[in-house]
Design an enzyme around this catalytic site. Structure first.
Site, PDB file in Angstrom:
ATOM      1  N   LYS A 241       0.831  -1.217   0.000  1.00 58.82           N
ATOM      2  CA  LYS A 241       0.000   0.000   0.000  1.00 58.82           C
ATOM      3  C   LYS A 241       0.863   1.264   0.000  1.00 58.82           C
ATOM      4  CE  LYS A 241      -4.399  -1.861   1.074  1.00 58.82           C
ATOM      5  NZ  LYS A 241      -5.668  -1.870   1.725  1.00 58.82           N
TER       6      LYS A 241
ATOM      7  N   LYS B 112      -3.764 -10.520  -6.464  1.00 64.55           N
ATOM      8  CA  LYS B 112      -5.067 -10.880  -5.895  1.00 64.55           C
ATOM      9  C   LYS B 112      -6.152  -9.897  -6.325  1.00 64.55           C
ATOM     10  CE  LYS B 112      -5.692  -8.493  -1.581  1.00 64.55           C
ATOM     11  NZ  LYS B 112      -6.879  -8.310  -0.838  1.00 64.55           N
TER      12      LYS B 112
ATOM     13  N   LYS C   9     -10.568  -4.795  -4.011  1.00 65.93           N
ATOM     14  CA  LYS C   9     -11.623  -3.780  -4.173  1.00 65.93           C
ATOM     15  C   LYS C   9     -11.083  -2.507  -4.815  1.00 65.93           C
ATOM     16  CE  LYS C   9     -13.579  -4.481   0.329  1.00 65.93           C
ATOM     17  NZ  LYS C   9     -12.392  -4.266   1.140  1.00 65.93           N
TER      18      LYS C   9
HETATM   19  N1  AQP Z   1      -8.793 -11.801  -3.592  1.00 65.06           N
HETATM   20  C1  AQP Z   1      -9.178 -12.302  -2.433  1.00 65.06           C
HETATM   21  N2  AQP Z   1      -9.375 -13.635  -2.299  1.00 65.06           N
HETATM   22  C2  AQP Z   1      -9.778 -14.156  -1.113  1.00 65.06           C
HETATM   23  N3  AQP Z   1     -10.017 -13.409  -0.010  1.00 65.06           N
HETATM   24  C3  AQP Z   1      -9.829 -12.076  -0.106  1.00 65.06           C
HETATM   25  N4  AQP Z   1      -9.963 -11.067   0.773  1.00 65.06           N
HETATM   26  C4  AQP Z   1      -9.648  -9.901   0.178  1.00 65.06           C
HETATM   27  N5  AQP Z   1      -9.303 -10.122  -1.100  1.00 65.06           N
HETATM   28  C5  AQP Z   1      -9.394 -11.467  -1.307  1.00 65.06           C
HETATM   29  C6  AQP Z   1     -10.422 -11.227   2.150  1.00 65.06           C
HETATM   30  O1  AQP Z   1     -11.576 -10.403   2.330  1.00 65.06           O
HETATM   31  C7  AQP Z   1     -11.606  -9.918   3.665  1.00 65.06           C
HETATM   32  C8  AQP Z   1     -11.865  -8.441   3.683  1.00 65.06           C
HETATM   33  O2  AQP Z   1     -10.794  -7.723   3.171  1.00 65.06           O
HETATM   34  P1  AQP Z   1     -10.601  -6.185   3.590  1.00 65.06           P
HETATM   35  O3  AQP Z   1     -11.766  -5.396   3.206  1.00 65.06           O
HETATM   36  O4  AQP Z   1     -10.211  -6.097   4.999  1.00 65.06           O
HETATM   37  O5  AQP Z   1      -9.374  -5.702   2.779  1.00 65.06           O
HETATM   38  P2  AQP Z   1      -8.405  -6.394   1.846  1.00 65.06           P
HETATM   39  O6  AQP Z   1      -7.935  -7.693   2.378  1.00 65.06           O
HETATM   40  O7  AQP Z   1      -7.321  -5.404   1.606  1.00 65.06           O
HETATM   41  O8  AQP Z   1      -9.365  -6.618   0.603  1.00 65.06           O
HETATM   42  P3  AQP Z   1      -9.333  -5.841  -0.742  1.00 65.06           P
HETATM   43  O9  AQP Z   1     -10.481  -6.268  -1.545  1.00 65.06           O
HETATM   44  O10 AQP Z   1      -8.000  -5.971  -1.366  1.00 65.06           O
HETATM   45  O11 AQP Z   1      -9.591  -4.339  -0.278  1.00 65.06           O
HETATM   46  P4  AQP Z   1      -8.742  -3.040  -0.563  1.00 65.06           P
HETATM   47  O12 AQP Z   1      -8.559  -2.978  -2.046  1.00 65.06           O
HETATM   48  O13 AQP Z   1      -9.588  -1.935  -0.031  1.00 65.06           O
HETATM   49  O14 AQP Z   1      -7.442  -3.170   0.170  1.00 65.06           O
HETATM   50  C9  AQP Z   1     -10.296 -10.328   4.320  1.00 65.06           C
HETATM   51  O15 AQP Z   1     -10.524 -11.471   5.117  1.00 65.06           O
HETATM   52  C10 AQP Z   1      -9.420 -10.678   3.159  1.00 65.06           C
HETATM   53  O16 AQP Z   1      -8.441 -11.643   3.476  1.00 65.06           O
END
Ligand code: AQP
Length: 329
Positions: free
Chosen positions: A114, A196, A199
Site C-alpha cells: 500500500k 489478488k 476492491k
Molecule cells: N482476492 C481475495 N481472495 C480471497 N479473499 C480475499 N480477501 C480480500 N481479497 C481477497 C479477504 O476479504 C476480507 C476483507 O478484506 P478487507 O476489506 O479487509 O481488505 P483487503 O484484504 O485489503 O481486501 P481488498 O479487496 O484488497 O480491499 P482493498 O482494495 O480496499 O485493500 C479479508 O478477510 C481478506 O483476506
C-alpha cells in the site's frame, strides 16, 4: 455443553464487496454462524489509512451493512457492528502499541504494497494498521479469525502481540487462530491473474457480489487468459485459467478435474460463457436480497446500534482487564 468458540472478522468499507471477499471471508463467516458465537465488524477506521472521500464514507458503511445481511449474516445469531462505534478499539490499539516492535510493522506485506501504491500518503495509520487489527481481534477474546490468505500475516502478528503482552503484563488475551477456506483463500484479479482480486484495484479486475448480469458477462469474457487453448489447472503456467477454474469450482460446488473433463476440447470462449452464466445464476439471490434491503436503512441502523452495544460490553471487559494488568486502573 462445551463453550462455543468465538469468531471475529471484518471487512473495510473501502469499495464494493467482490467474489474474492465472499469466497475468502464472508462465506466462511456465514457457515460459522450455526455453531459459534460470531462477531462481525465493518472496519471503518482501517479504511481511513488510504485516500478516501469523507462525504461518501457513511454511505459506504451502510452499503457494507446491507451487503453483510444480503450475503446471509443473521443479526439474530450474530453481532454486526461498525468499528468506530466501539471506542475500546482505538483505546486498546494504543495499549498494544507498546508491545509491538516497529520492525514487525515495517515488514508487513500489506504495508509495503500500500505504501508503493500510495506514495504521497504513507501515513502512520498505514504502518499501525495491524495494531488496530490486533485490538479488533483481541478485545473479543477471539478463538477463530476467518480471513483470506492476504490477512494471515496480520493475524500471525496479532498472536505475537498477544503472547508478548500476556508474558509482560500477565494473562490478558486469548490467542486466536487463523482459519482459511480450503479453496478460494486467494482469488486472483481478472486483469492481472498474478495479483489478488482487490476492491481498490479497478472495476474490471473484480466481479462484485451484487454485479448485474451484463457486466458479469463482459468482465468474464474479457478476463485475461494465456494464448493456449487447453482448459487445465496450472497455477504457474496458466494463472488466468487456473483462477477461472477455481471460481467455477467454488460456485458450482464441483471438483476442478471434473470441470476440466467437461471442457476438454472446448474453447476458452465456451468455458467463459458458461462460467459467466453460472455466476449470473449463483449471484442472483444476493442481488435480489440486496434490492429488498435497500430503503430499510433505519432498520439496518438499529441492527448496527444494537450490535455496537453488545460488542461494546464484551470489548470493555477486556479493555479494563488490559488496563488493570498494565497498572492503569
Ligand atoms: N482476492 C481475495 N481472495 C480471497 N479473499 C480475499 N480477501 C480480500 N481479497 C481477497 C479477504 O476479504 C476480507 C476483507 O478484506 P478487507 O476489506 O479487509 O481488505 P483487503 O484484504 O485489503 O481486501 P481488498 O479487496 O484488497 O480491499 P482493498 O482494495 O480496499 O485493500 C479479508 O478477510 C481478506 O483476506
Amino acid at each position: 455443553m462445551p463453550k462455543q468458540k468465538r469468531v471475529f472478522s471484518g471487512i473495510q468499507p473501502s469499495g464494493e464487496i467482490h467474489i474474492g471477499n465472499y469466497l475468502g471471508a464472508l462465506k466462511q463467516w456465514i457457515s460459522f454462524q450455526a455453531a459459534a458465537e460470531c462477531i462481525y465488524c465493518i472496519v471503518d477506521l482501517h479504511s481511513l489509512t488510504v485516500d478516501y472521500d469523507p462525504q461518501t464514507l457513511k454511505g459506504r458503511i451502510m452499503d457494507k451493512a446491507i451487503a453483510y445481511l444480503a450475503a446471509g449474516l443473521d443479526p439474530k445469531k450474530t453481532i454486526i457492528f461498525v468499528q468506530s462505534a466501539v471506542p475500546a478499539h482505538t483505546e486498546l490499539t494504543w495499549l498494544l502499541s507498546v508491545a509491538t516492535p516497529i520492525g514487525d510493522l515495517q515488514r508487513m506485506i500489506q504495508y509495503k504494497e500500500k505504501s508503493k501504491k500510495n506514495p504521497d500518503n504513507i501515513n502512520a495509520g498505514l504502518l499501525n494498521y495491524p495494531i488496530l487489527m490486533a485490538a479488533d481481534i483481541l478485545l473479543y477474546q477471539t478463538d477463530i479469525v476467518p480471513v483470506g490468505k492476504d490477512q494471515t500475516q496480520h493475524v500471525e502478528l496479532t498472536r505475537e502481540i498477544a503472547n508478548r503482552f500476556n508474558k509482560r503484563f500477565g494473562q490478558t488475551f486469548q490467542i486466536p487462530k487463523t482459519v482459511l477456506p480450503e479453496k478460494g483463500a486467494k482469488i486472483m484479479s481478472l486483469k492481472e491473474p498474478e495479483k489478488k482480486m482487490s476492491k481498490s484495484d479497478g472495476y474490471d479486475s473484480c466481479i462484485f457480489l451484487f454485479e448485474e448480469p451484463d457486466s458479469i458477462r463482459k468482465k468474464i469474457m474479457a478476463a485475461q487468459t494465456d494464448s493456449g487453448n487447453e482448459i487445465r489447472y496450472n497455477q504457474r503456467r496458466k494463472p488466468g485459467i487456473a483462477n477461472l477454474l477455481t471460481i467455477y469450482s467454488l460456485f458450482s460446488d464441483r471438483a476442478i478435474p471434473e470441470i476440466e473433463k467437461e471442457f476438454k476440447n472446448k474453447s476458452y470462449k465456451t468455458f467463459k460463457e458458461q462460467l459467466a452464466q453460472l455466476l449470473i445464476e449463483q449471484l442472483k439471490p444476493f442481488r435480489e436480497k440486496k434490492k429488498e434491503l435497500q430503503g430499510k436503512e433505519a432498520l439496518i441502523q438499529t441492527i448496527l446500534d444494537k450490535g455496537a452495544q453488545r460488542a461494546g460490553r464484551i470489548a470493555n471487559q477486556t479493555l479494563e482487564k488490559a488496563k488493570k494488568n498494565m497498572g492503569l486502573v
